[in-house]
Design a protein around this motif. Structure first.
Motif, PDB file in Angstrom:
ATOM      1  N   VAL A 171       0.831  -1.203   0.000  1.00  0.00           N
ATOM      2  CA  VAL A 171       0.000   0.000   0.000  1.00  0.00           C
ATOM      3  C   VAL A 171       0.865   1.252   0.000  1.00  0.00           C
ATOM      4  N   PHE A 172       1.902   1.258   0.844  1.00  0.00           N
ATOM      5  CA  PHE A 172       2.722   2.451   0.998  1.00  0.00           C
ATOM      6  C   PHE A 172       4.078   2.341   0.307  1.00  0.00           C
ATOM      7  N   MET A 219      -7.099   7.660   8.806  1.00  0.00           N
ATOM      8  CA  MET A 219      -5.698   7.304   9.044  1.00  0.00           C
ATOM      9  C   MET A 219      -5.219   7.942  10.344  1.00  0.00           C
ATOM     10  N   PRO A 220      -4.770   7.159  11.306  1.00  0.00           N
ATOM     11  CA  PRO A 220      -4.344   7.719  12.600  1.00  0.00           C
ATOM     12  C   PRO A 220      -3.008   8.435  12.489  1.00  0.00           C
ATOM     13  N   GLY A 259      -0.302   6.353  -0.514  1.00  0.00           N
ATOM     14  CA  GLY A 259      -0.721   4.965  -0.411  1.00  0.00           C
ATOM     15  C   GLY A 259      -2.225   4.816  -0.412  1.00  0.00           C
ATOM     16  N   ILE A 260      -2.907   5.647   0.370  1.00  0.00           N
ATOM     17  CA  ILE A 260      -4.370   5.574   0.434  1.00  0.00           C
ATOM     18  C   ILE A 260      -4.980   5.910  -0.925  1.00  0.00           C
ATOM     19  N   ASP A 305      -7.528   4.670  -6.214  1.00  0.00           N
ATOM     20  CA  ASP A 305      -7.456   4.683  -7.686  1.00  0.00           C
ATOM     21  C   ASP A 305      -7.554   3.275  -8.264  1.00  0.00           C
ATOM     22  N   MET A 306      -7.023   2.301  -7.552  1.00  0.00           N
ATOM     23  CA  MET A 306      -7.081   0.928  -8.040  1.00  0.00           C
ATOM     24  C   MET A 306      -8.524   0.461  -8.208  1.00  0.00           C
ATOM     25  N   PHE A 307      -9.426   0.923  -7.346  1.00  0.00           N
ATOM     26  CA  PHE A 307     -10.821   0.481  -7.384  1.00  0.00           C
ATOM     27  C   PHE A 307     -11.675   1.288  -8.356  1.00  0.00           C
ATOM     28  N   GLN A 308     -11.088   2.221  -9.099  1.00  0.00           N
ATOM     29  CA  GLN A 308     -11.885   3.053 -10.003  1.00  0.00           C
ATOM     30  C   GLN A 308     -11.878   2.534 -11.439  1.00  0.00           C
TER      31      GLN A 308
END
Length: 954
Positions: A785-786, A876-877, A892-893, A898-901
């Protein structure tokens, strides 16, 4: 007579025509002609149709006259079959649990009614076919239920599922990297180019499978689902039903086109995923800072236009309200906030459309006024240290930095071990010779690696100091401070040498470091639960107000006739920034016996600033006073605000304790200033508060590590042996990091013919990671992710250690049991029944088949995208940002979002999950080989296979 008769006929006829025209108008003759024509045409058509029907009946009679008569036995058998009534017996048991079977039977009944019965009854009234269909479906469900009970789902949910997701994300990241390498901006932004790069990367990673055809060609997808459903029917249906082709094809079409295909379409729809994300984190409050960050970072004008349109709609509504009194101030604040958002959207749209988008980091480096972070803070902060390491590598000074860090590790460990040794000696247990020998070996290891003539690279320091140290090591017992003189010199050199810290502050890496520390943010975009603006005073008119000078002249006994508590908590919105406000009720008893009472209002940032001021002035208070920590998500939740109110009240009561004032007499002035009914003037700037937020957690973690070292094993000798081994490994790792930094040598990992970037995530688990499943899962996800693999090995190890401490401090050794319990809970009969009920209610609300919802408006979908990104970024904490960096966290977020679009990529992920589910469900069957055959239609897969064969021949 004839002439008279003819004249009368013509006369009467002419009179009739005239009267007809006068009565009905001049166009009546045309209507009359049209009516006559229709009458004649209709008669002709009726005659033609009647003749056609009579001819067909006659021909049918002629044909039957040549056929033999039907035997009476067949007619009698048909009559008996019609008269015979078969008893319908339905076994309603499917899973063995009443909780599940009841809603499941309703689902079966609704499915048969809406997908089969509505057309079957137009063909036949025979109920036997429907009965057979229902029994077949129930048999398949019984087989499915029985098999699912025999499967251990824990490895699937904790390992396989996460591995599939992380691998999908890795392929997407590699596709983005390939697009970034292209020079043409149009190609970088084209969705078709992304799909090509994605499936090319998939082929390189999977090597035997490519799902491009199934995910991009609807006809191929339907064929794939038919083949897969036929395999499932073979596994679930009775042999007799499966070998019945009519039955098998019928069920296959229903399962493939009526169940799986609509389900995959819905799960792969980006808009549905965005709505699901918002629903999943619906309990978290909206984060203004995250919302503004998303508006600043988005590269889609459509999203900004949609937000702007909604803002204009809200502005129009607010301006139409007829209000007075206090409400008008609230509305004005809301209007100002909306105008600000509108301005941000317009500015961003103008930049995107003009092509004048600039890099914020470059802009800050060239024109911005940058914060100055001291070197001492950089050396103790993981994120800042990473960038300083990269810079020192470029300048050839990494040996100095690693020497300083190694000596710090040696000092802490040596101090702890000597303290424990003293405790053992007091108890009469002597182990001093062995302990000193191990410490000396560790010290000699540091000397040989960095200071000796054979060291490579070698720390360049005054030779006289090196010789003095060598003499101490040979003649004296080692102490924790034995390297202090040289370490101090190395620190001064890094601080003052123009090649190092001074030049680092002018380098682009310094700007990137500030971005990761979230110190490049514009003040106008700030906003959180603690707020950053000035507090305002809410004391009532007429309250007695003493100045600070008056209060400081009173005695401590008189001034401490002061009591205060937080009486109320509220959430305020000021210029678009949402924050919590705490109402403090203060009572003060005057020397004449009278009592004053007022209220003052403070934010959390005021408490934080006040705490920093008094702990800096009175160092001994830092161990006594503990301010409640910050929280980024759910910070406006009512329960959280009540908890913080309770904690801040406890803080105030401890602060007002008379014993506290006796210990620190001048503390009274600070307390009175804080509780005075006026706007609190912060003594610390925003940068100081941020540095306190960043540095203090690390100091606390260092103290925790030091405390952990004190817990030794049963014998001192065993503990010292482990300490020596750990220091040896530490020196070896540091040496490896230096070599890797200088000579670009890859870290020591198991040799493989396959590039680690071209294989699945599960194949890349580090050998030194323990068997703690949650830790492995978190490391895998964080790596992808990051994109932490781009960081140096030092930072990755620190992240791993921090995660280990976080997990163990939170859950201890019970984390695996918690996961097992959670999986058991998810698969419990009550939960499965709840899933079935939700499925039933969503597909058949109130027992009626739901209609296909229309595609939502584009503006609504764009605003949903913005809301989903804001929700993801808002949860995100701060602790995560402190570990890996604020900018890295945002990137990362947004990469995950973007991957899900992309619907085709989402379909690929759904099919990957389906494959894993079936391979787990039926491990005894060769599903992996089956999927290789089912995906073999891909031309890209054939090209890659030919490329591999040609490469191997060479």
């Amino acid at each position: 007579m004839l002439a008279e008769a003819g004249l009368s006929v013509w006369g009467w006829g002419g009179l009739g025509v005239v009267l007809f025209l006068i009565t009905f108008g001049p166009f009546a003759i045309f209507y009359l002609t049209f009516y006559i024509f229709c009458f004649v045409g209709g008669g002709f058509a009726v005659t033609l149709l009647f003749g056609k029907t009579s001819s067909e009946k006659h021909l049918e009679k002629c044909e039957h006259s040549y056929l033999p008569a039907t035997p009476t036995g067949i007619l009698k058998t048909l009559e008996e079959m019609k008269l015979e009534v078969k008893p319908i017996k339905i076994d309603r048991r499917v899973t063995g649990s009443n909780f599940i079977d009841e809603p499941l039977q309703q689902v079966i009944q609704f499915a048969l009614r809406d997908y089969i019965q509505y057309w079957y009854y137009t063909l036949s009234d025979d109920e036997s076919f429907l009965l057979e269909i229902r029994q077949t479906v129930q048999y398949a469900l019984v087989q499915f239920s029985t098999r699912s009970k025999e499967v251990d789902w824990q490895p699937y949910f904790t390992t396989r599922l996460v591995d599939d997701f992380a691998t999908h994300l890795r392929v997407f990241r590699k596709a983005q990297e390939r697009l970034g390498e292209k020079e043409d901006p149009k190609q970088r932004d084209a969705p078709e180019e992304l799909l090509e790069s994605f499936f090319e990367a998939e082929v390189e990673m999977e090597r035997k499978i490519c799902r491009d055809v199934v995910c991009t060609a609807p006809k191929e997808e339907e064929g794939f689902l038919r083949d897969l459903c036929e395999v499932l029917l073979y596994l679930l249906l009775p042999p007799g039903d499966f070998h019945n082709k009519n039955m098998r094809y019928f069920l296959r079409e229903i399962l493939a086109r009526g169940v799986l295909l609509p389900l995959i379409n819905q799960l792969s729809d980006p808009d549905y995923i965005n709505q699901f994300v918002i629903w999943m984190i619906r309990d978290s409050s909206a984060n203004y800072e995250a919302f503004m960050t998303i508006l600043k970072l988005t590269d889609r004008p459509a999203e900004l236009e949609a937000v702007k349109d909604k803002v204009m709609e809200e502005l129009q509504y607010l301006r139409s309200l007829d209000t007075a009194g206090d409400d008008i101030n609230v509305i004005k604040n809301q209007i100002n906030s909306l105008l600000f958002v509108k301005k941000v959207c317009e500015t961003r749209i103008q930049r995107l459309q003009s092509g004048k988008e600039v890099d914020a980091l470059k802009l800050a480096a060239n024109f911005g006024k940058l914060c100055i972070i001291p070197l001492e803070h950089i050396l103790v902060h993981n994120i800042a240290l990473q960038f300083f390491m990269d810079y020192m590598q470029q300048m050839g000074g990494q040996a100095d930095l690693f020497f300083w860090l190694t000596v710090e590790g040696y000092r802490v460990t040596a101090q702890q071990q000597l303290e424990v040794l003293q405790g053992w000696q007091k108890d009469g247990k002597k182990q001093s010779t062995q302990t000193k020998g191990l410490l000396k070996a560790a010290a000699l290891g540091v000397y040989d690696q960095y200071l000796s003539e054979k060291a490579s690279p070698r720390v360049q320091i005054d030779q006289a100091l090196v010789e003095k140290l060598s003499e101490k090591l040979s003649k004296e017992d080692p102490t924790p401070e034995i390297f202090d003189d040289i370490q101090r010199k190395v620190y001064d050199m890094m601080l003052r040498d123009e090649r190092f810290y001074p030049s680092f502050r002018q380098h682009p890496l310094y700007v990137r470091m500030l971005a990761e520390l979230d110190m490049l943010k514009e003040p106008s975009f700030r906003g959180s639960d603690d707020g950053e603006g000035e507090s305002f005073n809410g004391s009532p008119t007429g309250s007695i107000n003493l100045s600070l000078d008056d209060l400081s002249n009173t005695s401590s006994e008189e001034s401490m006739q002061l009591h205060a508590f937080i009486s109320d908590t509220g959430v305020c919105n000021d210029h678009g920034k949402t924050y919590a406000l705490y109402a403090i009720t203060v009572f003060r008893k005057n020397p004449d016996g009278s009592e004053d009472c007022w209220k003052t209002y403070r934010r959390y940032s005021d408490f934080h600033d006040f705490h920093m001021r008094i702990t800096e002035q009175f160092g001994n208070l830092s161990t006594i006073l503990k301010l409640p920590g910050k929280k980024t998500f759910n910070n406006m939740d009512r329960d959280f605000l009540e908890k913080r109110k309770k904690d801040l009240n406890a803080y105030l009561q401890l602060l007002l304790n008379p014993e506290m004032v006796k210990a620190c007499p001048t503390l009274t002035n600070y307390i009175n200033d804080f509780l005075e009914n006026k706007a609190y003037s912060k003594g610390k700037g925003d940068f100081a508060r941020k540095m306190d937020t960043f540095v203090n957690p690390l100091r606390s973690s260092m103290r925790n590590v030091s405390n952990a070292v004190k817990s030794l094993p049963d014998s001192l000798a065993e503990g010292m042996t482990k300490m020596s081994d750990n220091m040896g490994r530490m020196s070896e790792r540091l040496g490896q990091d230096i070599k890797q930094s200088i000579f670009k040598v890859p870290p020591l990992i198991a040799k493989s013919d396959i590039d680690p970037e071209h294989c699945r995530i599960s194949a890349q688990l580090d050998d030194n990671v323990d068997d703690n499943i949650p830790l492995r899962v978190m490391l895998l996800l964080m790596d992808e992710v990051f994109d932490l693999k781009e960081r140096n090995q030092w930072l990755r190890r620190n992240i791993k250690n921090l995660l280990q401490q976080l997990i163990r401090a939170t859950y201890g050794d019970t984390i695996n049991r918690k996961i097992v319990d959670h999986v058991d809970f998810m698969t419990a009969p009550e939960q499965v029944a709840d899933y079935v009920k939700r499925f039933r209610d969503s597909f058949w609300p109130n027992g009626i088949l739901a209609e296909t919802p229309p595609r939502r408006d584009k503006n609504i979908r764009m605003r949903t995208r913005v809301a989903a990104k804001t929700s993801l970024l808002g949860i995100m904490p701060d602790e995560l940002k402190h570990i890996i960096g604020a900018d890295t966290t945002r990137k990362g977020i947004l990469r995950v979002f973007d991957m899900f679009q992309h619907q085709q990529l989402n379909r690929r992920l759904v099919y990957v999950f389906l494959e894993g589910f079936l391979e787990t469900m039926f491990p005894q069957y060769k599903f992996p080989e089956l999927f290789v055959k089912l995906y073999s239609r891909s031309e890209r897969m054939h090209r890659y296979s030919q490329k591999l064969r040609s490469t191997q021949k060479r």
